[in-house]
Design a protein around this motif. Structure first.
Motif, PDB file in Angstrom:
ATOM      1  N   GLN A 192      38.435  44.478  41.276  1.00  0.00           N
ATOM      2  CA  GLN A 192      39.025  44.216  42.594  1.00  0.00           C
ATOM      3  C   GLN A 192      40.472  43.738  42.448  1.00  0.00           C
ATOM      4  O   GLN A 192      40.850  43.152  41.431  1.00  0.00           O
ATOM      5  CB  GLN A 192      38.226  43.142  43.327  1.00  0.00           C
ATOM      6  CG  GLN A 192      36.794  43.542  43.635  1.00  0.00           C
ATOM      7  CD  GLN A 192      36.668  44.205  44.998  1.00  0.00           C
ATOM      8  OE1 GLN A 192      37.648  44.578  45.623  1.00  0.00           O
ATOM      9  NE2 GLN A 192      35.443  44.349  45.466  1.00  0.00           N
ATOM     10  N   SER A 193      41.283  43.978  43.459  1.00  0.00           N
ATOM     11  CA  SER A 193      42.657  43.480  43.477  1.00  0.00           C
ATOM     12  C   SER A 193      42.747  42.246  44.368  1.00  0.00           C
ATOM     13  O   SER A 193      42.180  42.213  45.463  1.00  0.00           O
ATOM     14  CB  SER A 193      43.613  44.554  44.006  1.00  0.00           C
ATOM     15  OG  SER A 193      44.918  44.019  44.154  1.00  0.00           O
ATOM     16  N   LEU A 194      43.469  41.233  43.887  1.00  0.00           N
ATOM     17  CA  LEU A 194      43.691  40.016  44.670  1.00  0.00           C
ATOM     18  C   LEU A 194      44.905  40.136  45.579  1.00  0.00           C
ATOM     19  O   LEU A 194      45.114  39.293  46.445  1.00  0.00           O
ATOM     20  CB  LEU A 194      43.911  38.821  43.737  1.00  0.00           C
ATOM     21  CG  LEU A 194      42.865  38.541  42.658  1.00  0.00           C
ATOM     22  CD1 LEU A 194      43.217  37.247  41.923  1.00  0.00           C
ATOM     23  CD2 LEU A 194      41.470  38.470  43.236  1.00  0.00           C
ATOM     24  N   ALA A 195      45.701  41.170  45.403  1.00  0.00           N
ATOM     25  CA  ALA A 195      46.978  41.292  46.109  1.00  0.00           C
ATOM     26  C   ALA A 195      46.793  41.255  47.622  1.00  0.00           C
ATOM     27  O   ALA A 195      46.049  42.054  48.190  1.00  0.00           O
ATOM     28  CB  ALA A 195      47.675  42.584  45.700  1.00  0.00           C
ATOM     29  N   GLY A 196      47.459  40.312  48.277  1.00  0.00           N
ATOM     30  CA  GLY A 196      47.446  40.220  49.723  1.00  0.00           C
ATOM     31  C   GLY A 196      46.134  39.777  50.328  1.00  0.00           C
ATOM     32  O   GLY A 196      45.974  39.807  51.556  1.00  0.00           O
ATOM     33  N   ARG A 197      45.191  39.338  49.518  1.00  0.00           N
ATOM     34  CA  ARG A 197      43.875  38.945  50.023  1.00  0.00           C
ATOM     35  C   ARG A 197      43.693  37.439  49.911  1.00  0.00           C
ATOM     36  O   ARG A 197      44.351  36.772  49.111  1.00  0.00           O
ATOM     37  CB  ARG A 197      42.773  39.689  49.266  1.00  0.00           C
ATOM     38  CG  ARG A 197      42.974  41.192  49.308  1.00  0.00           C
ATOM     39  CD  ARG A 197      41.994  41.947  48.450  1.00  0.00           C
ATOM     40  NE  ARG A 197      40.699  42.097  49.103  1.00  0.00           N
ATOM     41  CZ  ARG A 197      39.711  42.859  48.610  1.00  0.00           C
ATOM     42  NH1 ARG A 197      39.876  43.515  47.468  1.00  0.00           N
ATOM     43  NH2 ARG A 197      38.571  42.960  49.242  1.00  0.00           N
ATOM     44  N   VAL A 198      42.805  36.915  50.734  1.00  0.00           N
ATOM     45  CA  VAL A 198      42.454  35.497  50.651  1.00  0.00           C
ATOM     46  C   VAL A 198      41.292  35.383  49.683  1.00  0.00           C
ATOM     47  O   VAL A 198      40.177  35.829  49.975  1.00  0.00           O
ATOM     48  CB  VAL A 198      42.082  34.941  52.038  1.00  0.00           C
ATOM     49  CG1 VAL A 198      41.593  33.497  51.907  1.00  0.00           C
ATOM     50  CG2 VAL A 198      43.277  35.010  52.980  1.00  0.00           C
ATOM     51  N   LEU A 199      41.550  34.829  48.516  1.00  0.00           N
ATOM     52  CA  LEU A 199      40.535  34.720  47.470  1.00  0.00           C
ATOM     53  C   LEU A 199      39.743  33.435  47.659  1.00  0.00           C
ATOM     54  O   LEU A 199      40.318  32.342  47.672  1.00  0.00           O
ATOM     55  CB  LEU A 199      41.180  34.735  46.086  1.00  0.00           C
ATOM     56  CG  LEU A 199      40.230  34.493  44.912  1.00  0.00           C
ATOM     57  CD1 LEU A 199      39.209  35.625  44.790  1.00  0.00           C
ATOM     58  CD2 LEU A 199      41.010  34.319  43.604  1.00  0.00           C
ATOM     59  N   ALA A 200      38.426  33.564  47.780  1.00  0.00           N
ATOM     60  CA  ALA A 200      37.537  32.416  47.917  1.00  0.00           C
ATOM     61  C   ALA A 200      36.611  32.368  46.713  1.00  0.00           C
ATOM     62  O   ALA A 200      35.774  33.258  46.527  1.00  0.00           O
ATOM     63  CB  ALA A 200      36.735  32.514  49.210  1.00  0.00           C
ATOM     64  N   ILE A 201      36.768  31.355  45.870  1.00  0.00           N
ATOM     65  CA  ILE A 201      35.912  31.132  44.710  1.00  0.00           C
ATOM     66  C   ILE A 201      35.565  29.647  44.667  1.00  0.00           C
ATOM     67  O   ILE A 201      36.283  28.820  45.227  1.00  0.00           O
ATOM     68  CB  ILE A 201      36.601  31.554  43.392  1.00  0.00           C
ATOM     69  CG1 ILE A 201      37.992  30.917  43.265  1.00  0.00           C
ATOM     70  CG2 ILE A 201      36.695  33.081  43.289  1.00  0.00           C
ATOM     71  CD1 ILE A 201      38.702  31.217  41.947  1.00  0.00           C
ATOM     72  N   PRO A 202      34.452  29.270  44.014  1.00  0.00           N
ATOM     73  CA  PRO A 202      34.104  27.848  43.963  1.00  0.00           C
ATOM     74  C   PRO A 202      35.212  27.004  43.329  1.00  0.00           C
ATOM     75  O   PRO A 202      35.547  25.930  43.810  1.00  0.00           O
ATOM     76  CB  PRO A 202      32.825  27.825  43.123  1.00  0.00           C
ATOM     77  CG  PRO A 202      32.276  29.207  43.213  1.00  0.00           C
ATOM     78  CD  PRO A 202      33.445  30.124  43.355  1.00  0.00           C
ATOM     79  N   SER A 203      35.769  27.501  42.222  1.00  0.00           N
ATOM     80  CA  SER A 203      36.861  26.830  41.526  1.00  0.00           C
ATOM     81  C   SER A 203      37.364  27.791  40.462  1.00  0.00           C
ATOM     82  O   SER A 203      36.845  28.903  40.316  1.00  0.00           O
ATOM     83  CB  SER A 203      36.378  25.523  40.868  1.00  0.00           C
ATOM     84  OG  SER A 203      35.512  25.814  39.782  1.00  0.00           O
ATOM     85  N   GLY A 204      38.366  27.355  39.707  1.00  0.00           N
ATOM     86  CA  GLY A 204      38.737  28.104  38.525  1.00  0.00           C
ATOM     87  C   GLY A 204      37.775  27.762  37.404  1.00  0.00           C
ATOM     88  O   GLY A 204      36.812  27.015  37.570  1.00  0.00           O
ATOM     89  N   ARG A 205      38.045  28.323  36.237  1.00  0.00           N
ATOM     90  CA  ARG A 205      37.298  27.987  35.033  1.00  0.00           C
ATOM     91  C   ARG A 205      38.119  28.502  33.845  1.00  0.00           C
ATOM     92  O   ARG A 205      39.145  29.143  34.013  1.00  0.00           O
ATOM     93  CB  ARG A 205      35.896  28.600  35.018  1.00  0.00           C
ATOM     94  CG  ARG A 205      35.870  30.126  34.869  1.00  0.00           C
ATOM     95  CD  ARG A 205      34.452  30.647  34.765  1.00  0.00           C
ATOM     96  NE  ARG A 205      34.424  32.077  34.451  1.00  0.00           N
ATOM     97  CZ  ARG A 205      33.318  32.797  34.386  1.00  0.00           C
ATOM     98  NH1 ARG A 205      32.153  32.234  34.623  1.00  0.00           N
ATOM     99  NH2 ARG A 205      33.363  34.078  34.076  1.00  0.00           N
ATOM    100  N   GLY A 206      37.636  28.221  32.640  1.00  0.00           N
ATOM    101  CA  GLY A 206      38.240  28.820  31.467  1.00  0.00           C
ATOM    102  C   GLY A 206      39.615  28.281  31.147  1.00  0.00           C
ATOM    103  O   GLY A 206      39.855  27.076  31.144  1.00  0.00           O
TER     104      GLY A 206
END
Length: 589
Positions: A50-64
C-alpha cells in the motif's frame, strides 16, 4: 451531512485530510516504508504494498527501528508524505520526525493520538475520507456531500515549558550556548512534555543513530546543526553508517549514494562524535555500566543496553539522540526510572533440550510480536546458560517486532534475578506461554524462500562480535565457499582489528568470505547483494524480517552452522532443526 468528531491528543498540531488507511499492527517506517515512494515494503505487514502518500495512516503505534523518524522526515520534506498520522497511543519515534519537520523546517504533518477504544472503531471507516483538525478527527457520514471547512486554529504562541528547569537548561533555551544547542533544547523539551516527564536528568554518553543515510533530508538536518555551531557535550559514538567509508567505491557503490552517505558520517564527527560506526556499541570499551544513565538510539543497542548491561535509556528516535548529545539532558521518565523498567507481561517459555543458536533470534522475534510496547519477563530459561551473543541476537529480533525498550529473563538478565525480584508485589497485566509449536509458526514466517538455492549468506546484523567471528572462523576452517555463493560479514572496525590480530580474518578470507566494516545489512543493497541473487540466508532474525522489503530477496533463516553449510554447498537443506521438530522439509505439514 452528519459529522462524527473524535477528540484526541494532538502530538503535532496541524490539519490534514485523505482516505483512511487502517491497520491493527504497528509499523516500523525504517525497513517498512520506502522513503522515496511511501510504499509499505514490510512484507510481513498487513499494509504491504500500500502507499501512504496523501492518506491518513492509522496504526496503533510505531515499532522497530529508531530510524523511523528519519524516514518520516524524508517523506515530509521530499514527498510523498501521508496526510496525517493517527495513533492509538503516543509514539516517540514517529512524533519526533514530524516535530523536526515543524521545528527546524517549518513544515507540518499532524499527529493525533486517540486511544485504543476510538482507534478500534476506526476500522469500519477504512477507505473513507477523514479529516484531522487540531485535536479532532472528523468522520463524515457522506464525505463527498460537502467540502471540508476546517475551523481556524488559534495563532501559535511562544511556547512555555511546563518542565522544571535548572539554570543551565534555561541558558541553553535562551541561546547562550549557541543556536544549535538552543534548537536542540527546544526539541528535547517538546518530547519530554509529550513523554510526560516533569524534569530532565544528566546523561553520561550518547550513541547516534541519525547518521544512517535515508535521503537528502537527514543530511540537510545534520548540516544545519553543524552550520549553527553544534558540538556534543558528552562522549558520543556513531552507529553504523550506510556505506563502508573506506571502501565504498571498491565495493561498487554508486557515488550518488556513497558520497552523501559518507558525508553524513563526517558531519556528525565534525560535531565531536567519535568514529565508531557500529550498530553494536555495547562491544566497545566505552560500553556503559549497570545503572548508568545514557542516551542511545538504534533499536537493538537500546534493548541490549537496558536489558543485558542494566544501563538506562529510552528507545530514543533518530535526531533526538543528537539533540540530547548537544545538551547533555534527557527526559526523566520511562526506562530511566525504576518504575519504568517493570515487566507488564509474564511469558513462560518452553525451552528445548538442545537448541542451536537459531533458538534465540527466533524466540526474540516471536516474543516481540507478543509484547508490543510492554516490557516482558520471560521464565523457563534459567538453565539456558545464555551467552552475550545469544542475548544480542534475541534483543535485535525482539526490537524489530516490538516497541518496548527492554526485556527481562528470569535468572539471566541483571534486573531479574528471579521472577519476584522484577515484579515485586505487582502481578503482570498479562501472562502468556510460548511453546515450540508457536516458534515453529515464526520459523516458517522468517523462512520466506520457496527454493533451496542460496546465492548470498549475510551475517552480522547486528555487527558480529569477536567471539562470533572466532566461531565463524572455526566453522570455515579448511573449507571453501561454493563458487556461486558469497558469504559477507559486517562488523565494527574495533572488532575487525581484534579478529585480524587473532588470525580469524585470514581464515575467513581463505574460505572466500568478505568482511565489511562501518555499515550493516539494513543499509546494504546491490552490488554487495549480488544483482542475480534470488535467495539469501542469514542467522539474524532482524535481517530475516527486513530483507524481503529492503532488498527484494527471499530468505532462508537458520543457525550459524547452517549458514556455513549453505555457503559451502550453495543450497539450504530446508529442514527444521532437531530442537524444533523432526527433519521434514519446510513446506510440509
Amino acid at each position: 451531512m452528519t459529522v462524527t468528531r473524535i477528540q484526541g491528543r494532538s502530538l503535532v498540531a496541524g490539519r490534514g485530510q485523505g482516505s483512511l488507511l487502517w491497520a491493527d499492527q504497528g509499523l516500523s517506517f525504517w525497513g517498512g516504508v520506502d522513503p522515496f515512494s511511501a510504499e509499505v515494503i514490510d512484507r510481513h505487514h498487513p499494509l504491504s504494498g500500500q502507499s501512504l502518500a496523501g492518506r491518513v495512516l492509522a496504526i496503533p503505534s510505531g515499532r522497530g527501528s529508531c530510524t523511523g523518524s528519519s524516514v518520516l522526515l524524508e517523506l515530509i520534506l521530499n514527498g510523498p508524505a501521508p496526510a496525517a498520522l493517527v495513533l492509538a497511543e503516543p509514539d516517540e519515534i514517529l512524533t519526533l520526525g514530524a516535530l523536526v519537520a515543524e521545528q527546524v523546517f517549518n513544515v507540518q504533518l499532524p499527529v493525533l493520538c486517540i486511544g485504543h477504544a476510538a482507534f478500534a472503531e476506526l476500522e469500519q471507516h477504512a477507505g473513507s475520507s477523514v479529516h484531522i483538525d487540531g485535536e479532532q478527527l472528523l468522520l463524515a457520514a457522506d464525505a463527498a456531500a460537502a467540502p471540508w471547512q476546517p475551523e481556524p486554529l488559534a495563532p501559535a504562541q511562544q511556547r512555555q515549558s511546563s518542565l522544571s528547569l535548572n539554570a543551565r537548561d534555561r541558558a541553553l533555551l535562551a541561546g547562550e550556548y549557541g543556536q544549535a544547542a538552543q534548537v536542540a533544547m527546544q526539541l528535547v523539551l517538546r518530547m519530554a512534555e509529550l513523554m510526560g516527564a516533569t524534569e530532565l536528568l544528566d546523561i553520561s554518553q550518547a550513541h547516534i543513530d541519525g547518521c544512517i543515510y535515508t535521503g537528502p533530508a537527514c543530511l540537510r538536518f545534520a548540516e544545519q546543526l553543524r552550520d549553527w555551531g553544534a558540538q556534543v557535550c558528552v562522549p558520543t559514538t556513531l552507529n553504523a553508517i550506510s556505506v563502508d567509508q573506506r571502501r565504498w567505491r571498491a565495493l561498487g557503490i554508486e557515488p550518488r549514494f556513497g558520497e552523501p552517505a559518507s558525508a553524513l558520517g563526517d558531519v556528525y564527527m565534525a560535531m565531536g562524535a567519535q568514529l565508531s560506526f557500529t550498530c553494536a556499541p555495547y562491544l566497545l570499551d566505552s560500553a556503559p555500566a549497570l545503572g548508568e544513565q545514557i542516551v542511545w538510539a538504534e533499536s537493538n543497542a537500546v534493548v541490549y543496553a537496558n536489558s543485558v548491561l542494566g544501563a538506562r535509556t529510552l528507545k530514543y528516535p533518530d535526531y533526538l539522540d543528537i539533540c540530547i548529545a548537544l545538551t547533555g539532558r534527557a527526559p526523566r521518565c520511562g526506562a530511566h526510572l525504576d518504575e519504568g523498567r517493570r515487566a507488564a507481561l509474564l511469558i513462560e517459555v518452553q525451552y528445548p533440550p538442545e537448541p542451536d543458536d537459531s533458538f534465540w533470534p527466533l524466540l526474540g522475534y516471536h516474543v516481540g510480536l507478543l509484547a508490543g510496547r510492554n516490557i516482558p519477563l520471560l521464565t523457563g530459561l534459567e538453565r539456558s546458560a545464555a551467552s552475550s551473543d545469544d542475548l544480542k541476537a534475541f534483543g535485535a529480533a525482539f526490537a524489530t517486532t516490538s516497541a518496548a525498550p527492554m526485556f527481562h529473563i528470569a535468572g539471566v538478565t541483571p534486573e531479574a534475578a528471579d521472577v519476584t525480584h522484577n515484579l515485586g508485589d505487582q502481578a503482570p497485566a498479562r501472562q502468556l506461554q510460548v511453546t515450540l509449536a508457536d516458534l515453529l509458526n515464526s520459523w516458517r514466517e522468517l523462512n520466506s524462500a520457496d527454493s533451496a538455492e542460496v546465492s548470498l549468506v549475510a551475517l552480522g546484523n547486528p555487527h558480529c562480535s569477536a567471539s562470533e567471528l572466532a566461531r565463524l572462523a572455526e566453522l570455515c576452517e579448511g573449507q571453501r565457499s561454493h563458487p556461486d555463493t558469497v558469504l559477507v560479514v559486517t562488523c565494527g572496525r574495533a572488532v575487525h582489528e581484534q579478529a585480524m590480530a587473532a588470525g580469524h580474518v585470514t581464515t575467513l578470507e581463505r574460505f572466500g568470505a568478505r568482511l565489511i566494516t562501518d555499515t550493516c545489512w539494513c543499509m546494504l543493497g546491490e552490488p554487495v547483494v549480488p544483482p542475480g541473487t534470488r535467495n539469501l540466508m542469514t542467522n539474524s532474525g532482524k535481517y530475516a524480517h527486513y530483507a524481503p522489503g529492503l532488498v527484494g530477496r527471499q530468505v532462508h533463516f537458520g543457525s550459524l552452522a547452517a549458514c556455513v553449510e549453505a555457503a559451502c554447498s550453495g543450497r539450504n537443506a530446508r529442514v527444521l532443526p532437531a530442537w524444533l521438530g523432526s527433519h521434514q522439509p519446510l513446506g510440509s505439514h
